[in-house]
Design a protein around this motif. Structure first.
Motif, mmCIF file in Angstrom:
data_model
loop_
_atom_site.group_PDB
_atom_site.id
_atom_site.type_symbol
_atom_site.label_atom_id
_atom_site.label_comp_id
_atom_site.label_asym_id
_atom_site.label_seq_id
_atom_site.Cartn_x
_atom_site.Cartn_y
_atom_site.Cartn_z
ATOM 1 N N VAL A 1 2.123 4.342 7.467
ATOM 2 C CA VAL A 1 1.198 5.465 7.277
ATOM 3 C C VAL A 1 -0.091 4.982 6.646
ATOM 4 O O VAL A 1 -1.185 5.474 6.970
ATOM 5 N N ASP A 2 0.002 4.004 5.746
ATOM 6 C CA ASP A 2 -1.192 3.497 5.062
ATOM 7 C C ASP A 2 -1.992 2.526 5.913
ATOM 8 O O ASP A 2 -2.985 1.968 5.451
ATOM 9 N N GLY A 3 -1.540 2.274 7.148
ATOM 10 C CA GLY A 3 -2.313 1.434 8.052
ATOM 11 C C GLY A 3 -1.799 0.034 8.260
ATOM 12 O O GLY A 3 -2.453 -0.776 8.924
ATOM 13 N N ALA A 4 -0.631 -0.292 7.696
ATOM 14 C CA ALA A 4 -0.076 -1.629 7.886
ATOM 15 C C ALA A 4 0.287 -1.837 9.353
ATOM 16 O O ALA A 4 0.665 -0.904 10.060
ATOM 17 N N THR A 5 0.177 -3.065 9.804
ATOM 18 C CA THR A 5 0.588 -3.410 11.164
ATOM 19 C C THR A 5 2.011 -3.945 11.143
ATOM 20 O O THR A 5 2.525 -4.354 10.094
ATOM 21 N N VAL A 6 2.637 -3.946 12.309
ATOM 22 C CA VAL A 6 3.988 -4.498 12.405
ATOM 23 C C VAL A 6 3.967 -5.982 12.032
ATOM 24 O O VAL A 6 4.882 -6.485 11.368
ATOM 25 N N ALA A 7 2.912 -6.680 12.430
ATOM 26 C CA ALA A 7 2.811 -8.108 12.108
ATOM 27 C C ALA A 7 2.746 -8.338 10.598
ATOM 28 O O ALA A 7 3.381 -9.258 10.068
ATOM 29 N N SER A 8 1.998 -7.501 9.885
ATOM 30 C CA SER A 8 1.902 -7.679 8.432
ATOM 31 C C SER A 8 3.221 -7.346 7.753
ATOM 32 O O SER A 8 3.608 -8.000 6.776
ATOM 33 N N ARG B 1 5.514 -10.386 8.233
ATOM 34 C CA ARG B 1 5.198 -11.481 7.302
ATOM 35 C C ARG B 1 5.731 -11.182 5.908
ATOM 36 O O ARG B 1 6.233 -12.076 5.214
ATOM 37 N N ALA B 2 5.631 -9.925 5.488
ATOM 38 C CA ALA B 2 6.040 -9.560 4.132
ATOM 39 C C ALA B 2 7.541 -9.715 3.914
ATOM 40 O O ALA B 2 7.979 -10.034 2.808
ATOM 41 N N VAL B 3 8.338 -9.483 4.951
ATOM 42 C CA VAL B 3 9.795 -9.533 4.788
ATOM 43 C C VAL B 3 10.418 -10.777 5.394
ATOM 44 O O VAL B 3 11.632 -10.977 5.306
ATOM 45 N N GLY B 4 9.614 -11.632 6.015
ATOM 46 C CA GLY B 4 10.135 -12.872 6.559
ATOM 47 C C GLY B 4 10.726 -12.754 7.946
ATOM 48 O O GLY B 4 11.521 -13.604 8.358
ATOM 49 N N TYR B 5 10.376 -11.709 8.690
ATOM 50 C CA TYR B 5 10.822 -11.550 10.070
ATOM 51 C C TYR B 5 9.755 -12.098 11.007
ATOM 52 O O TYR B 5 8.575 -12.218 10.645
#
Length: 242
Positions: free
Chosen positions: A172-179, A182-186
């Motif tokens: 909702v805040d505008g994050a992309t699936v790619a970001s 990266r944040a969770v290591g997938y």
């Protein structure tokens, strides 16, 4: 993209009560302010085929105030928003149709509360024509998922982990699936699969519908701040088993 059932039902007999055709030309012009050139051309073609006169004036507010019998179709950029606000002050209750890029449920609510029809920016040009036709009659078209969310037709609230909820809030805040990946290591592919499973658990077929349902259940509200003086530590995140 599915347009609201009211409009779809009325298009069964277009010669009697459906959208306008060149043989029954509309009485209103359309001011079109879309930054996507390819989509703009498609929308212009569909509107003109339906008998509308389409204009892209250099000074939209002055143009609208001089004619008044106009429907305003815009995207949801900041500049278009300022033009809409100004146009409404000059011509109160001017019919407006907004094509929304951001799937956040709150944005649909804001536009609908302002009396504005809101459709996804990815909708077909023919759906824009339906929305314009409805707006000229003080009706509103909305995606079915939005209507269901506003009506509360969501079923039982699913149980989600804090991490899953945080992903929805990030989208909702505008994050992309790619970001997120990266944040969770997938990998991005893994993240798409995990999110797809999450959407299915929400009873949704895509991200927009999933966020609308999550918002209806109150899942997108920001988390409560920790109690003052609390010594609790936030545990380190671990990568869950897909």
């Amino acid at each position: 993209m599915v347009v609201g059932e009211l409009v779809r039902a009325e298009t069964v007999h277009p010669g009697r009560c459906g959208p306008p055709t060149p043989a029954a030309a509309p009485t209103r012009d359309v001011v079109l302010l879309l930054s996507d050139v390819a989509h703009r051309r498609q929308v212009i073609g569909a509107l003109e085929a339906a008998g509308y006169r389409v204009d892209i004036p250099r000074h939209p507010v002055a143009w609208v105030s001089a004619r008044r019998s106009v429907i305003l179709v815009t995207d949801d950029t900041e500049g278009a928003g300022r033009i809409r606000e100004h146009a409404v002050t000059v011509v109160p209750r001017i019919p407006c149709v907004v094509l929304v890029d951001e799937p956040a449920p709150a944005r649909y609510r804001q536009l609908l509360a302002a009396g504005t029809t809101a459709l996804p920016a990815s909708c077909a040009a023919e759906d824009v024509v339906l929305a314009v036709w409805a707006a000229s009659r003080d009706l509103a078209c909305v995606p079915v998922a939005v209507a269901q969310s506003l009506a509360g037709a969501e079923g039982d609230r699913p149980v989600l982990s804090e991490r899953e909820v945080s992903w929805l809030r990030a989208l909702v805040d505008g994050a992309t699936v790619a970001s997120l990946a990266r944040a969770v290591g997938y990998s991005p592919r893994e993240m798409y699969r995990v999110l797809g499973n999450l959407y299915a658990r929400l009873g949704a077929v895509n991200r927009t519908e999933a966020l609308l349902r999550a918002d209806r259940w109150g899942l997108l509200a920001p988390p409560a701040p920790p109690a003052s003086g609390s010594s609790a530590k936030v545990p380190a995140q671990r990568r869950p088993t897909p």
